[in-house]
Design a protein around this motif. Sequence first.
Motif, PDB file in Angstrom:
ATOM      1  N   ALA A  81       0.833  -1.206   0.000  1.00  0.00           N
ATOM      2  CA  ALA A  81       0.000   0.000   0.000  1.00  0.00           C
ATOM      3  C   ALA A  81       0.864   1.251   0.000  1.00  0.00           C
ATOM      4  CB  ALA A  81      -0.944  -0.005   1.204  1.00  0.00           C
ATOM      5  N   LYS A  84       2.239   1.978  -3.332  1.00  0.00           N
ATOM      6  CA  LYS A  84       1.204   2.429  -4.261  1.00  0.00           C
ATOM      7  C   LYS A  84       0.789   3.879  -4.025  1.00  0.00           C
ATOM      8  CE  LYS A  84      -3.276   1.099  -6.077  1.00  0.00           C
ATOM      9  NZ  LYS A  84      -3.036   0.633  -7.415  1.00  0.00           N
ATOM     10  N   LEU A  97      -6.633  -0.873  -1.340  1.00  0.00           N
ATOM     11  CA  LEU A  97      -5.780  -1.870  -1.984  1.00  0.00           C
ATOM     12  C   LEU A  97      -6.440  -3.247  -1.930  1.00  0.00           C
ATOM     13  CD1 LEU A  97      -3.068  -2.671  -3.310  1.00  0.00           C
ATOM     14  CD2 LEU A  97      -2.161  -2.955  -0.996  1.00  0.00           C
TER      15      LEU A  97
END
Length: 106
Positions: A81, A84, A97
Amino acid sequence: ASLVLQKYGVEASIALDVINSSSGRSLQTERLPATVLSRSFDFGFALALMRKDVVIADQLVQKFAPTHTLIPEVKRLIIDAEKKVGGDADYTEVARLLEERVGEEL
């Protein structure tokens, strides 16, 4: 758990109502509707800080309970996460996510 229940037709908000009226209630489950189900993703705790805490927990697990698997999985999820959305993002972005991975929105 809410994503799995939703796959079986149980709305996340209903599941949380049941959980929050039982001994399963916690600060996390109480704030989930306002921070995740609302789509605001703003609990107020950065992913980078959560990663730091989870890495410490993982080190303890590796040292004292190396056969346990939950914390290493949580660590991988938090790291994914953070890669990202960045470390400054709220840790509740993990829910987004998971939604992507499951193909279901809470």
